[in-house]
Design a protein around this motif. Structure first.
Motif, PDB file in Angstrom:
ATOM      1  N   ILE A 243      -5.277 -19.556  -6.745  1.00  0.00           N
ATOM      2  CA  ILE A 243      -4.169 -19.430  -7.703  1.00  0.00           C
ATOM      3  C   ILE A 243      -4.706 -19.133  -9.101  1.00  0.00           C
ATOM      4  O   ILE A 243      -4.157 -18.302  -9.841  1.00  0.00           O
ATOM      5  N   ASN A 247      -3.722 -15.780 -11.201  1.00  0.00           N
ATOM      6  CA  ASN A 247      -3.113 -15.869 -12.529  1.00  0.00           C
ATOM      7  C   ASN A 247      -3.933 -15.130 -13.581  1.00  0.00           C
ATOM      8  O   ASN A 247      -3.381 -14.550 -14.519  1.00  0.00           O
ATOM      9  N   SER A 266       3.830 -24.310  -3.737  1.00  0.00           N
ATOM     10  CA  SER A 266       5.159 -23.799  -4.123  1.00  0.00           C
ATOM     11  C   SER A 266       5.110 -22.842  -5.299  1.00  0.00           C
ATOM     12  O   SER A 266       6.076 -22.121  -5.565  1.00  0.00           O
ATOM     13  N   ASP A 267       3.984 -22.809  -6.016  1.00  0.00           N
ATOM     14  CA  ASP A 267       3.903 -22.010  -7.236  1.00  0.00           C
ATOM     15  C   ASP A 267       2.989 -20.804  -7.076  1.00  0.00           C
ATOM     16  O   ASP A 267       2.222 -20.463  -7.980  1.00  0.00           O
ATOM     17  N   PRO A 269       1.525 -17.266  -7.339  1.00  0.00           N
ATOM     18  CA  PRO A 269       1.759 -16.085  -8.172  1.00  0.00           C
ATOM     19  C   PRO A 269       2.229 -14.910  -7.330  1.00  0.00           C
ATOM     20  O   PRO A 269       1.880 -14.810  -6.139  1.00  0.00           O
TER      21      PRO A 269
END
Length: 405
Positions: A243, A247, A266-267, A269
């Protein structure tokens, strides 16, 4: 309860000059892995009869095991057929960590298996026993089945995959089998260093790759390419690291190919693409679009002794590798096409300066030949052709083996 299922792919002649009884760490009907390529190497080097023994539960059941009982089993989309292989699929009560478990399984379910293994060995002039995962059934075979030579191939830190009593039991089984086998092979330097405390003659035999008949690697391309990963997304996969990479490079696709065994964060990119499990032929198509091959593994007990096959896969196509500093990757550097990464990495600088030296065509051909599975297993085949001088293997303190080079 059926005690065993015997499936014959291609039955060999009743009397085999050379044969192998192999206690595998993975089922025969699984995607081709180190055990499959090892057995294939034996078939290509004069062993005319193979008895492949599928693994059975060697730990106590977990909740996930009961869930799998109600899931529809999927056959692998591709299977590498092996010649002259008989497959045994032993049943076993999942109680192996208990002291009396072997006696119970021998009495209730293993008699047909024992008879089949004994009969197989009796019809061979030169029988070799190979162990790919420690078990009490494999230990029984080493102690009771006549054979010319035996080996254990330590391809993982087996106890690290278990917990509690199961971990203790697996550690004891590994130590016991390593003392009984004629030869001990390890798939990484870390495993070899650990096993040498028990067996000073343990030999490192690194992993390899099915490098024959690969398409030619493509040179530098004008179009933007992705950063890619091929393999399982499991508990050793470092999601926070990936991640962070995505990012930092929002205009670059991070393509992840392989089955998922842990929940996705859940986050995620938007530039992370999850392709899922695909066939090997499709992998070859995708991988040629990689500008960088990613190996983002956590550094822990599970990965400390791993030599990742995906390293060889990436480099067989001349692709530079970004890897965390775990297992065998610790010993590889920029000369091997490897850049070590961590949460502190300057991703933009690494991406802008992605200038790891590319292999020439001759260097690539040489690399593919050197890391082929057939080349890797040459030491194992050579020693398996030797005799111990007795029908049953001698104890380790009665042998003098050459030191590892």
């Amino acid at each position: 309860m059926s005690s065993t299922h015997i499936r014959i792919d291609q039955k060999s002649s009743p009397n085999a000059r050379r044969s192998l009884i192999y206690f595998s760490s993975v089922p025969y009907d699984s995607y081709a892995q180190r055990p499959h390529f090892m057995v294939e190497a034996f078939t290509l080097n004069g062993f005319t009869s193979i008895l492949w023994v599928d693994p059975y539960p060697t730990r106590f059941p977990e909740i996930a095991d009961f869930r799998r009982l109600f899931q529809k089993k999927k056959k692998p989309s591709t299977k590498r057929p092996l010649k002259n292989v008989e497959v045994l699929q032993p049943m076993a009560f999942p109680i192996e960590p208990l002291p009396m478990s072997a006696a119970i399984n021998h009495a209730l379910v293993w008699r047909p298996i024992r008879e089949k293994i004994q009969d197989f060995a009796d019809h061979s002039e030169h029988c070799v026993i190979g162990v790919g995962r420690p078990s009490k059934l494999a230990e029984w075979a080493l102690e009771n089945v006549p054979h010319a030579r035996s080996f254990i191939d330590v391809l993982d830190n087996f106890p690290a995959f278990y917990t509690g009593v199961s971990r203790i039991s697996m550690r004891e089984r590994l130590q016991s089998l390593s003392k009984k086998a004629d030869d001990v092979y390890c798939s990484s330097s870390a495993l070899s260093a650990e096993m040498k405390k028990l067996r000073g003659d343990a030999v490192t035999v690194l992993n390899g790759y099915l490098s024959s008949a690969l398409p030619a690697a493509q040179g530098a391309q004008a179009k933007p390419r992705c950063i890619g990963y091929v393999g399982s997304i499991a508990k050793w996969f470092d999601w926070p690291l990936v991640i962070s990479l995505a990012n930092a490079l929002p205009d670059t696709i991070i393509r992840l190919i392989g089955p998922e065994f842990v929940p996705r964060p859940s986050d995620l990119p938007p530039n992370i693409e999850l392709i899922g499990k695909i066939s090997q032929s499709e992998v070859t198509h995708y991988i040629q679009d990689f500008a960088v091959g990613l190996i983002p593994f956590l550094i822990d007990d599970l990965t400390a002794a791993v030599d990742p096959i995906k390293y060889y896969e990436y480099r067989c196509f001349g692709i530079p590798v970004w890897s965390t500093n775990f297992g065998e990757m610790e010993y590889r550097d920029i000369d091997d096409g490897v850049i070590h990464i961590s949460m502190d990495s300057d991703w933009k600088t690494l991406w802008d300066q992605n200038i790891v030296r590319q292999l020439s065509n001759d260097e690539l051909a040489s690399f593919r030949k050197e890391i082929s599975w057939s080349r890797r297993f040459e030491p194992i085949i050579a020693r398996s052709l030797l005799q111990t001088g007795r029908s049953l293997s001698l104890p380790p303190n009665s042998r003098v083996l050459p030191a590892e080079k």
